[in-house]
Design an enzyme around this catalytic site. Sequence first.
Site, PDB file in Angstrom:
ATOM      1  N   TYR A 116      -1.907   6.495   2.756  1.00 25.91           N
ATOM      2  CA  TYR A 116      -2.152   6.340   1.316  1.00 25.91           C
ATOM      3  C   TYR A 116      -1.765   4.962   0.781  1.00 25.91           C
ATOM      4  O   TYR A 116      -1.139   4.184   1.466  1.00 25.91           O
ATOM      5  CB  TYR A 116      -1.566   7.499   0.506  1.00 25.91           C
ATOM      6  CG  TYR A 116      -0.081   7.801   0.575  1.00 25.91           C
ATOM      7  CD1 TYR A 116       0.882   6.862   0.859  1.00 25.91           C
ATOM      8  CD2 TYR A 116       0.346   9.109   0.280  1.00 25.91           C
ATOM      9  CE1 TYR A 116       2.219   7.199   0.857  1.00 25.91           C
ATOM     10  CE2 TYR A 116       1.682   9.451   0.280  1.00 25.91           C
ATOM     11  CZ  TYR A 116       2.608   8.486   0.571  1.00 25.91           C
ATOM     12  OH  TYR A 116       3.927   8.816   0.567  1.00 25.91           O
ATOM     13  N   GLU A 117      -2.233   4.695  -0.426  1.00 25.66           N
ATOM     14  CA  GLU A 117      -2.108   3.352  -1.044  1.00 25.66           C
ATOM     15  C   GLU A 117      -2.757   2.266  -0.191  1.00 25.66           C
ATOM     16  O   GLU A 117      -2.274   1.142  -0.127  1.00 25.66           O
ATOM     17  CB  GLU A 117      -0.625   3.010  -1.307  1.00 25.66           C
ATOM     18  CG  GLU A 117       0.157   4.004  -2.119  1.00 25.66           C
ATOM     19  CD  GLU A 117      -0.540   4.418  -3.406  1.00 25.66           C
ATOM     20  OE1 GLU A 117      -1.365   3.656  -3.926  1.00 25.66           O
ATOM     21  OE2 GLU A 117      -0.253   5.531  -3.879  1.00 25.66           O
ATOM     22  N   GLY A 118      -3.885   2.603   0.428  1.00 27.65           N
ATOM     23  CA  GLY A 118      -4.565   1.657   1.314  1.00 27.65           C
ATOM     24  C   GLY A 118      -4.083   1.875   2.730  1.00 27.65           C
ATOM     25  O   GLY A 118      -2.897   1.684   3.014  1.00 27.65           O
ATOM     26  N   GLN A 131      -4.465  -2.778   4.802  1.00 24.01           N
ATOM     27  CA  GLN A 131      -3.402  -3.745   4.501  1.00 24.01           C
ATOM     28  C   GLN A 131      -3.574  -4.996   5.360  1.00 24.01           C
ATOM     29  O   GLN A 131      -3.376  -6.121   4.895  1.00 24.01           O
ATOM     30  CB  GLN A 131      -2.009  -3.150   4.779  1.00 24.01           C
ATOM     31  CG  GLN A 131      -1.689  -1.861   4.042  1.00 24.01           C
ATOM     32  CD  GLN A 131      -1.621  -2.021   2.545  1.00 24.01           C
ATOM     33  OE1 GLN A 131      -1.231  -3.067   2.041  1.00 24.01           O
ATOM     34  NE2 GLN A 131      -2.013  -0.982   1.811  1.00 24.01           N
TER      35      GLN A 131
END
Lengths: 583, 583
Positions: A437-439, A444
């Site tokens: 999650y969050e990319g 990243q």
Amino acid sequence: MDYQARTSDIHFILDKVLQAPVQLQGLQNLAEIEADLIQQVLEESGKFVSEVVAPLNRVGDEVGAKFDSGRVTMPPGFRDAYQAFWQAGWPALACATEDGGQGLPAVMEAVLYEMLSGANHGWTMAPGLLHGAYECIKHHASSELKAQYLEKVATGEWLATMCLTEPHAGSDLGLARTKAVVQGDGSYQINGTKIFISGGEHDLSDNIVHLVLARLPDSPPGPKGLSLYLVPKFYSDGTRSNVVCERIEEKMGLHGSPTCVMRFDDATGWLVGEAGRGLNAMFVMMNAARLHVALQGIGLLEAAWQKADAYAKERRQMRAPAQAGGRSKSAAEADFIIQHPAMRRILDTQRAWIDGGRVLAYRTAIELDMVKHHPDTERKKAAERWCSLVTPVLKSAWTAQAFSGGSECLQVFGGHGYVREWGIEQNVRDSRVAMIYEGTNEIQAIDLLVRKVLSDGGAGMALLMTSLEQVSEYYKNNSNIGNQYAGYMPKTLIKLTEELVLANRNNAELAFWVADDYLRAVALTLMAWAWQQIESAVDANKANSTLDTARWQQPAEALRYFVMPEFDMRVQIIQARLTQSKV
Amino acid sequence: MDYQARTSDIHFILDKVLQAPVQLQGLQNLAEIEADLIQQVLEESGKFVSEVVAPLNRVGDEVGAKFDSGRVTMPPGFRDAYQAFWQAGWPALACATEDGGQGLPAVMEAVLYEMLSGANHGWTMAPGLLHGAYECIKHHASSELKAQYLEKVATGEWLATMCLTEPHAGSDLGLARTKAVVQGDGSYQINGTKIFISGGEHDLSDNIVHLVLARLPDSPPGPKGLSLYLVPKFYSDGTRSNVVCERIEEKMGLHGSPTCVMRFDDATGWLVGEAGRGLNAMFVMMNAARLHVALQGIGLLEAAWQKADAYAKERRQMRAPAQAGGRSKSAAEADFIIQHPAMRRILDTQRAWIDGGRVLAYRTAIELDMVKHHPDTERKKAAERWCSLVTPVLKSAWTAQAFSGGSECLQVFGGHGYVREWGIEQNVRDSRVAMIYEGTNEIQAIDLLVRKVLSDGGAGMALLMTSLEQVSEYYKNNSNIGNQYAGYMPKTLIKLTEELVLANRNNAELAFWVADDYLRAVALTLMAWAWQQIESAVDANKANSTLDTARWQQPAEALRYFVMPEFDMRVQIIQARLTQSKV
């Protein structure tokens, strides 16, 4: 065993390694920071984490969040703990005093959330998005919205969500289809389905504030057509909005956090920021969230290490190899697990990742305050560069380590690690999500290499690396702490980056093949730098009889022997692709 | 999606890469093996696996084995599938014809269990120990015991267990305390508690045959005091023995296999083999079990790969980097996941581990038959050396890859990988146990380096490496398949081994620090060799229009770019410790 906040380790890093009080002194808009205050907040927050939040970790996994006809009931004890948490002022730690906050530096909040995540990842998901939502509302919402929502979110009385993902739009938010239609009164009706919404519905707080990405009817396709809207669970008159939790997901772990499918059925909401600039308004939230996820990784790895370390020190199994000091002299039939080199190596290596990660994550939080509050433009720029380049590395490398290192810690238990009893298998299951999650971690890596490093021809990375090199040269010349890697690694990376910038002109795919290796090489360079700071601080404080120098020297040694050789491997992988692209 | 047996891939490796029919032809006591027979058995077993066993994987996880007052009820469908399995003769595939078996080579059984494990790890645990129990009874039990139990175990009509571990004796069986006391009629009364007993109790078969390590009252402490006993669930007169299942464990995964705590309360049993030689009698079972666990790793990784590959080919997300061929020309807003280099790399890398693992595991199974059936002493010795050195490498490296590579495959799904829906998270949870049981992976590494390599001064490893080197030189000179690593790696390992042998004389701890690295270096060398065999076979058969050469070339490339660089890193780690030990 439950997670215990070990605040003296953290304090050493904040105070002696990073010298946070000195760094933060005199920044505009921050409360006066002194070492005493830092220690006091640390002790208090550690106490809350260990006594209130950590004991709920097991029940969060075993009972989990329960869904029934649109309602979500949280595991026993979760609501009481959350009410105590916000009423004690913890969510507001780093919010501005004028918004009901305490005006403390971001690094104190970072430490708090690292500890909370280690203690109880599931529970911590709920307040985890609060600060990002606070920043988003503060900087982008209208004064009417702020009047209603800002303080409630700052204090954490109301919890918040980020509603981004849709069934066919995960990593690629540009594919989102949720619609927003403007009404006569300037409000909007939102229609669509969002998935993977952490804390989309629950009974922890009396209201929930949803921040929702949606598309106006006349907006262009792709990410530029997205706007951000605020839709609460309850309006100010007490009526409930048409936001329905359809179900919660069955997951690998993180059962203490409901992952909701949320349906917006003509739900009334209001625009936050400009139309078509939704991703921009959400950006501050997403950036804060990425550092937050890195801190989850560090906290979870600390929790895994604590369990494995305790087990390895209390259980005997087999004879350790005969060697001075390595083998107990007692008549026992077996030695402690920790006396076995293969197990010692696992524990020291994870310790190196945890402490190195702390130095880097806390430093990033300090740089966030520099961006916001430092009067000097050049210093601000350097801080922005650090945050921009280091955040994706922290998010990716330390969540990967939480999972793989947590699994290594599980291995210390043998068969007992695979069963529920010791809680280590929950740690491994819970931690896996942070790589996604969050990319995702792959995103990243692309963010780092393609969007940030190659986009400015490697200039920013070269500046960052040069700053590390200068510091490491300083330590090499000014202390008896030598680090065989710290000087060599930044230089190698600068050169490698130059080659990648050149190759990228003719081969746009190359960077996408080696982005992971590049991120790992940067992570290891940052680790070398972080540990040089730690070793130097240990050296400077070795006369202090309360300092357990072996506590820091053992992971430093594990780092050099077992972690750092990966750097050359990553360089080798990138070099081979560079060579191929020239053929 | 459920696992599908892809027998054509397997057949290519058996027939074209390993030339199994030629190798096995004319071995004593084996049925006549021809390529047609191999293909026929493969097709039939693949059909059973895909149609009967694979569809039960999800229910095995979600319902799981249930415990109630000493009884264990298996998940719906498990008993019927098992009854169909043994009645079709599958457990007896590689048992001698005189024992009710089919006399087929061990490699056919290896392939069957690899497929079964990929299809349904939990279900496969039950018959997974059968062949080892068969060999143990065949070679060590008295004729009276054989008359009662051998055929029942050979055919799988009755299932079997290995009762080794106790609450304080896991990796270290020498600590076991279970007692055996001889009775007037020559039987023994067994008392004690065994834990982590897979299939200790269930309703799959009408009887269960327990093979139990216990200690005679006058036996010395440690492993030499252990004897092996056979205790059935039901005696021949139908009475039930005093073997009680106390509970089953709550585990991270593998819910389709009950992991039992078994209490022996004056349970009557009989000695198998000589008193005090229990570990020896069990050795054949444990060795077979280790290859079996390696095959689980390969099967589970294949299952994870199948899921991720299918998902990556059907779901679109983001644009792939602009590059000839890399990006679809359609007007779609996004490209397929498989077009993204970071995802392509994950899939090809796992494919390299699966196919390389197959070559090595099948070859090991062929060598097992050489040990048993080859008339030539030298050939037998070489086969023993191969099995002894390669088995721990396969067990450790391929179970580690099943977990880490399975986790990589999960990453291909993004957030959808963390939820239950696609079944990939079950794969990761299930696979984790294989790194622990049958000797943890760290113990495999110590077994390899300390017990096997250093104990003969490195002579055996040098012979193994030289044989790989010769083969790889042959391929270098006799085909257009070059492999940059295959020649260099065996030579490097031979030299490194010599240095370790020398250093070990003064530093008994050193080998324990670097055993994992040594095992990884050997694993990568074996992989290089295996892939050289594959590439050579692909080259030799490239005129065959049904051969999809890209299917094999892509993983070969991923291996060279992304897997092989680990070899130098491992060597570097070992070298650094060697250097340190000289200081």
